[in-house]
Enzyme design. Structure first.
Site, mmCIF file in Angstrom:
data_model
loop_
_atom_site.group_PDB
_atom_site.id
_atom_site.type_symbol
_atom_site.label_atom_id
_atom_site.label_comp_id
_atom_site.label_asym_id
_atom_site.label_seq_id
_atom_site.Cartn_x
_atom_site.Cartn_y
_atom_site.Cartn_z
ATOM 1 N N ASP A 1 -12.351 1.772 10.061
ATOM 2 C CA ASP A 1 -12.928 2.381 8.867
ATOM 3 C C ASP A 1 -11.894 3.355 8.319
ATOM 4 O O ASP A 1 -11.153 3.970 9.096
ATOM 5 C CB ASP A 1 -14.234 3.107 9.188
ATOM 6 C CG ASP A 1 -15.034 3.361 7.920
ATOM 7 O OD1 ASP A 1 -15.201 2.435 7.109
ATOM 8 O OD2 ASP A 1 -15.494 4.502 7.718
ATOM 9 N N LYS B 1 4.485 -0.132 1.423
ATOM 10 C CA LYS B 1 3.278 0.642 1.737
ATOM 11 C C LYS B 1 2.834 0.354 3.170
ATOM 12 O O LYS B 1 2.484 1.258 3.925
ATOM 13 C CB LYS B 1 2.141 0.296 0.753
ATOM 14 C CG LYS B 1 0.842 0.999 1.110
ATOM 15 C CD LYS B 1 -0.370 0.528 0.323
ATOM 16 C CE LYS B 1 -1.654 1.031 0.982
ATOM 17 N NZ LYS B 1 -2.880 0.491 0.399
ATOM 18 N N ASP C 1 -4.826 4.014 -4.493
ATOM 19 C CA ASP C 1 -3.355 3.930 -4.437
ATOM 20 C C ASP C 1 -2.646 4.459 -5.683
ATOM 21 O O ASP C 1 -1.601 5.105 -5.556
ATOM 22 C CB ASP C 1 -2.914 2.481 -4.167
ATOM 23 C CG ASP C 1 -3.085 2.112 -2.702
ATOM 24 O OD1 ASP C 1 -3.288 3.023 -1.883
ATOM 25 O OD2 ASP C 1 -3.013 0.913 -2.388
HETATM 26 P P1 ITT Z 1 -14.188 -3.343 4.787
HETATM 27 O O1 ITT Z 1 -14.881 -4.511 4.170
HETATM 28 O O2 ITT Z 1 -13.291 -3.732 5.926
HETATM 29 O O3 ITT Z 1 -15.104 -2.197 5.143
HETATM 30 P P2 ITT Z 1 -13.281 -1.587 2.620
HETATM 31 O O4 ITT Z 1 -12.747 -2.033 1.290
HETATM 32 O O5 ITT Z 1 -14.586 -0.868 2.648
HETATM 33 O O6 ITT Z 1 -13.206 -2.829 3.621
HETATM 34 P P3 ITT Z 1 -12.158 0.619 4.134
HETATM 35 O O7 ITT Z 1 -13.440 0.831 4.830
HETATM 36 O O8 ITT Z 1 -10.926 0.463 4.957
HETATM 37 O O9 ITT Z 1 -12.159 -0.658 3.173
HETATM 38 O O10 ITT Z 1 -11.895 1.807 3.114
HETATM 39 C C1 ITT Z 1 -12.945 2.443 2.375
HETATM 40 C C2 ITT Z 1 -12.457 2.850 1.013
HETATM 41 O O11 ITT Z 1 -11.384 3.808 1.151
HETATM 42 C C3 ITT Z 1 -11.885 1.696 0.197
HETATM 43 O O12 ITT Z 1 -12.890 1.029 -0.526
HETATM 44 C C4 ITT Z 1 -10.906 2.440 -0.718
HETATM 45 O O13 ITT Z 1 -11.579 2.997 -1.823
HETATM 46 C C5 ITT Z 1 -10.393 3.578 0.162
HETATM 47 N N1 ITT Z 1 -9.140 3.158 0.837
HETATM 48 C C6 ITT Z 1 -8.994 2.828 2.143
HETATM 49 N N2 ITT Z 1 -7.723 2.476 2.418
HETATM 50 C C7 ITT Z 1 -7.044 2.581 1.244
HETATM 51 C C8 ITT Z 1 -5.712 2.355 0.855
HETATM 52 O O14 ITT Z 1 -4.806 1.912 1.716
HETATM 53 N N3 ITT Z 1 -5.379 2.565 -0.411
HETATM 54 C C9 ITT Z 1 -6.274 2.996 -1.313
HETATM 55 N N4 ITT Z 1 -7.565 3.218 -1.040
HETATM 56 C C10 ITT Z 1 -7.952 3.026 0.230
#
Ligand code: ITT
Length: 190
Positions: A68, A171, A151
Protein backbone atom coordinates in the site's frame (compact mmCIF):
# COMPACT_ATOMS: atom_id res chain seq x y z
CA UNK A 1 8.17 -21.36 -3.44
CA UNK A 2 4.64 -20.28 -4.36
CA UNK A 3 3.83 -16.73 -3.39
CA UNK A 4 0.79 -14.60 -4.20
CA UNK A 5 1.04 -10.87 -4.83
CA UNK A 6 -2.22 -9.40 -3.55
CA UNK A 7 -2.78 -6.74 -6.21
CA UNK A 8 -4.95 -6.21 -9.27
CA UNK A 9 -2.45 -3.79 -10.73
CA UNK A 10 -0.80 -5.50 -13.72
CA UNK A 11 2.09 -2.98 -13.84
CA UNK A 12 3.11 -3.75 -10.28
CA UNK A 13 2.90 -7.48 -10.93
CA UNK A 14 5.11 -7.31 -14.03
CA UNK A 15 7.68 -5.19 -12.22
CA UNK A 16 7.97 -7.46 -9.21
CA UNK A 17 8.03 -10.73 -11.14
CA UNK A 18 10.97 -9.42 -13.19
CA UNK A 19 12.79 -8.59 -9.94
CA UNK A 20 12.01 -11.91 -8.27
CA UNK A 21 13.25 -14.21 -11.03
CA UNK A 22 12.11 -17.82 -11.46
CA UNK A 23 13.07 -18.93 -7.97
CA UNK A 24 9.52 -17.99 -6.99
CA UNK A 25 6.24 -19.12 -8.50
CA UNK A 26 4.39 -15.81 -8.35
CA UNK A 27 0.58 -16.10 -8.44
CA UNK A 28 -2.04 -13.46 -9.03
CA UNK A 29 -5.14 -13.13 -6.87
CA UNK A 30 -7.21 -14.72 -9.63
CA UNK A 31 -4.83 -17.66 -9.82
CA UNK A 32 -5.41 -18.50 -6.17
CA UNK A 33 -9.19 -18.13 -6.61
CA UNK A 34 -9.59 -14.70 -5.01
CA UNK A 35 -12.04 -12.69 -7.09
CA UNK A 36 -13.54 -10.51 -4.38
CA UNK A 37 -12.47 -6.98 -3.51
CA UNK A 38 -10.11 -7.13 -0.52
CA UNK A 39 -11.08 -4.62 2.19
CA UNK A 40 -8.73 -1.67 2.86
CA UNK A 41 -10.32 -0.03 5.89
CA UNK A 42 -7.37 0.75 8.16
CA UNK A 43 -6.27 4.30 8.95
CA UNK A 44 -2.60 3.86 8.06
CA UNK A 45 -0.70 2.73 4.98
CA UNK A 46 1.01 0.00 7.02
CA UNK A 47 -2.37 -1.12 8.39
CA UNK A 48 -3.92 -1.44 4.95
CA UNK A 49 -0.99 -3.36 3.57
CA UNK A 50 -1.21 -5.79 6.49
CA UNK A 51 -4.98 -6.08 6.17
CA UNK A 52 -4.69 -7.13 2.52
CA UNK A 53 -1.99 -9.74 3.20
CA UNK A 54 -3.86 -11.06 6.23
CA UNK A 55 -7.07 -11.39 4.22
CA UNK A 56 -5.36 -13.61 1.65
CA UNK A 57 -3.64 -15.71 4.31
CA UNK A 58 -6.80 -16.22 6.37
CA UNK A 59 -9.14 -16.92 3.45
CA UNK A 60 -6.83 -18.88 1.14
CA UNK A 61 -3.91 -20.08 3.33
CA UNK A 62 -1.43 -19.03 0.66
CA UNK A 63 1.86 -17.28 1.44
CA UNK A 64 1.54 -13.79 0.03
CA UNK A 65 2.55 -10.15 0.11
CA UNK A 66 0.58 -6.94 -0.36
CA UNK A 67 1.60 -3.31 -0.76
CA UNK A 68 0.00 0.00 0.00
CA UNK A 69 1.32 3.47 -0.83
CA UNK A 70 0.48 7.09 -0.31
CA UNK A 71 1.75 10.65 -0.35
CA UNK A 72 2.40 12.42 2.97
CA UNK A 73 2.64 16.21 2.99
CA UNK A 74 4.16 17.88 6.07
CA UNK A 75 2.17 21.14 5.87
CA UNK A 76 -1.05 19.06 5.74
CA UNK A 77 -0.14 16.95 8.79
CA UNK A 78 0.60 13.91 6.64
CA UNK A 79 -2.48 14.13 4.37
CA UNK A 80 -3.50 12.73 1.94
CA UNK A 81 -1.63 9.70 3.34
CA UNK A 82 -3.76 6.60 3.48
CA UNK A 83 -6.49 8.51 1.59
CA UNK A 84 -4.25 9.32 -1.40
CA UNK A 85 -6.26 7.36 -3.97
CA UNK A 86 -9.59 9.08 -3.24
CA UNK A 87 -8.39 12.45 -1.86
CA UNK A 88 -10.43 14.43 -4.41
CA UNK A 89 -13.53 12.22 -3.95
CA UNK A 90 -15.20 9.30 -5.72
CA UNK A 91 -14.78 8.03 -8.38
CA UNK A 92 -11.01 8.31 -8.12
CA UNK A 93 -9.45 10.97 -10.34
CA UNK A 94 -5.75 11.78 -10.43
CA UNK A 95 -6.54 15.26 -11.73
CA UNK A 96 -8.99 16.10 -8.93
CA UNK A 97 -6.54 14.71 -6.36
CA UNK A 98 -3.73 16.94 -7.64
CA UNK A 99 -5.98 20.00 -7.86
CA UNK A 100 -7.21 19.60 -4.30
CA UNK A 101 -3.65 19.09 -3.06
CA UNK A 102 -2.49 22.31 -4.76
CA UNK A 103 -5.50 24.22 -3.43
CA UNK A 104 -4.85 23.01 0.12
CA UNK A 105 -1.20 24.03 -0.18
CA UNK A 106 -1.87 27.53 -1.54
CA UNK A 107 0.22 30.08 0.34
CA UNK A 108 2.18 27.42 2.25
CA UNK A 109 5.95 27.72 2.13
CA UNK A 110 6.72 24.31 3.64
CA UNK A 111 6.36 22.04 0.58
CA UNK A 112 8.07 18.96 2.02
CA UNK A 113 6.45 15.61 1.21
CA UNK A 114 7.21 11.94 0.77
CA UNK A 115 5.79 8.92 -0.96
CA UNK A 116 5.68 5.90 1.33
CA UNK A 117 5.14 2.25 0.44
CA UNK A 118 4.70 -0.50 2.99
CA UNK A 119 4.75 -4.14 1.92
CA UNK A 120 3.51 -6.84 4.27
CA UNK A 121 4.67 -10.40 3.67
CA UNK A 122 2.96 -13.38 5.33
CA UNK A 123 5.04 -16.54 5.38
CA UNK A 124 3.36 -19.49 7.12
CA UNK A 125 1.43 -17.12 9.34
CA UNK A 126 4.41 -14.91 10.27
CA UNK A 127 4.15 -11.24 9.32
CA UNK A 128 7.05 -9.12 8.03
CA UNK A 129 6.89 -5.46 6.95
CA UNK A 130 9.16 -3.62 4.49
CA UNK A 131 9.06 0.13 3.95
CA UNK A 132 10.32 2.39 1.17
CA UNK A 133 10.27 6.19 1.19
CA UNK A 134 11.00 8.82 -1.50
CA UNK A 135 11.49 12.33 -0.08
CA UNK A 136 10.75 15.45 -2.10
CA UNK A 137 8.70 18.64 -2.47
CA UNK A 138 5.31 19.54 -3.91
CA UNK A 139 5.54 22.12 -6.69
CA UNK A 140 2.97 24.87 -7.21
CA UNK A 141 1.87 23.57 -10.61
CA UNK A 142 1.99 20.24 -12.48
CA UNK A 143 4.91 19.45 -14.81
CA UNK A 144 5.34 16.46 -17.12
CA UNK A 145 3.13 13.77 -18.56
CA UNK A 146 4.71 10.50 -17.40
CA UNK A 147 3.89 8.36 -14.39
CA UNK A 148 0.53 8.58 -12.63
CA UNK A 149 -1.18 10.02 -9.57
CA UNK A 150 0.70 12.86 -7.90
CA UNK A 151 3.81 12.45 -10.07
CA UNK A 152 3.39 15.79 -11.96
CA UNK A 153 3.65 17.81 -8.74
CA UNK A 154 6.24 15.69 -6.88
CA UNK A 155 9.90 16.59 -7.31
CA UNK A 156 12.22 14.15 -5.55
CA UNK A 157 15.11 15.59 -3.50
CA UNK A 158 18.30 15.98 -5.54
CA UNK A 159 16.47 16.38 -8.88
CA UNK A 160 15.13 19.38 -10.76
CA UNK A 161 12.45 17.34 -12.53
CA UNK A 162 9.20 15.83 -11.27
CA UNK A 163 8.50 12.08 -11.32
CA UNK A 164 6.23 12.81 -14.31
CA UNK A 165 9.19 14.28 -16.22
CA UNK A 166 11.27 11.12 -15.75
CA UNK A 167 11.29 7.91 -17.76
CA UNK A 168 9.71 4.87 -16.12
CA UNK A 169 13.16 3.40 -15.52
CA UNK A 170 14.49 6.59 -13.98
CA UNK A 171 11.57 6.94 -11.60
CA UNK A 172 11.61 3.19 -10.96
CA UNK A 173 15.22 3.30 -9.80
CA UNK A 174 14.53 5.79 -6.98
CA UNK A 175 10.88 5.25 -6.14
CA UNK A 176 9.40 4.39 -2.76
CA UNK A 177 7.91 1.23 -4.24
CA UNK A 178 11.26 0.07 -5.61
CA UNK A 179 12.96 0.60 -2.24
CA UNK A 180 10.32 -1.43 -0.40
CA UNK A 181 10.38 -4.20 -3.02
CA UNK A 182 14.17 -4.40 -2.83
CA UNK A 183 13.96 -5.00 0.91
CA UNK A 184 11.31 -7.68 0.37
CA UNK A 185 13.41 -9.40 -2.27
CA UNK A 186 16.59 -9.30 -0.18
CA UNK A 187 14.61 -10.95 2.65
CA UNK A 188 13.09 -13.62 0.38
CA UNK A 189 16.42 -14.51 -1.19
CA UNK A 190 18.18 -14.84 2.17
P1 ITT B 1 -3.78 -1.00 -5.98
O1 ITT B 1 -4.86 -1.44 -6.90
O2 ITT B 1 -2.60 -1.93 -5.97
O3 ITT B 1 -4.26 -0.67 -4.58
P2 ITT B 1 -3.47 1.90 -6.26
O4 ITT B 1 -3.58 2.68 -7.54
O5 ITT B 1 -4.50 2.13 -5.21
O6 ITT B 1 -3.25 0.37 -6.64
P3 ITT B 1 -1.46 2.44 -4.24
O7 ITT B 1 -2.31 1.85 -3.20
O8 ITT B 1 -0.06 1.96 -4.38
O9 ITT B 1 -2.07 2.31 -5.71
O10 ITT B 1 -1.39 4.02 -4.05
C1 ITT B 1 -2.51 4.79 -3.59
C2 ITT B 1 -2.51 6.14 -4.25
O11 ITT B 1 -1.31 6.86 -3.89
C3 ITT B 1 -2.53 6.08 -5.77
O12 ITT B 1 -3.84 6.00 -6.27
C4 ITT B 1 -1.86 7.42 -6.12
O13 ITT B 1 -2.79 8.47 -6.08
C5 ITT B 1 -0.84 7.61 -5.00
N1 ITT B 1 0.47 7.06 -5.42
C6 ITT B 1 1.05 5.91 -4.98
N2 ITT B 1 2.23 5.70 -5.58
C7 ITT B 1 2.42 6.75 -6.43
C8 ITT B 1 3.43 7.13 -7.33
O14 ITT B 1 4.49 6.36 -7.52
N3 ITT B 1 3.28 8.25 -8.02
C9 ITT B 1 2.20 9.04 -7.86
N4 ITT B 1 1.18 8.75 -7.04
C10 ITT B 1 1.29 7.63 -6.32
Amino acid sequence: MTLCFATNNANKLAEISAMLGDQFDLKTLQEIGCFEEIPETQDTIAGNSRQKAQYVWEHFRVNCFADDSGLEVDALDGAPGVHSAYYGGHPRSYERNVNLLLTNLEGKTDRKARFRTVITLVLDGQYHAFEGVAEGVILTEPRGTGGFGYDPVFQPDGYDRTFAEMSLDEKGAISHRRKAFEKLIAFLKK
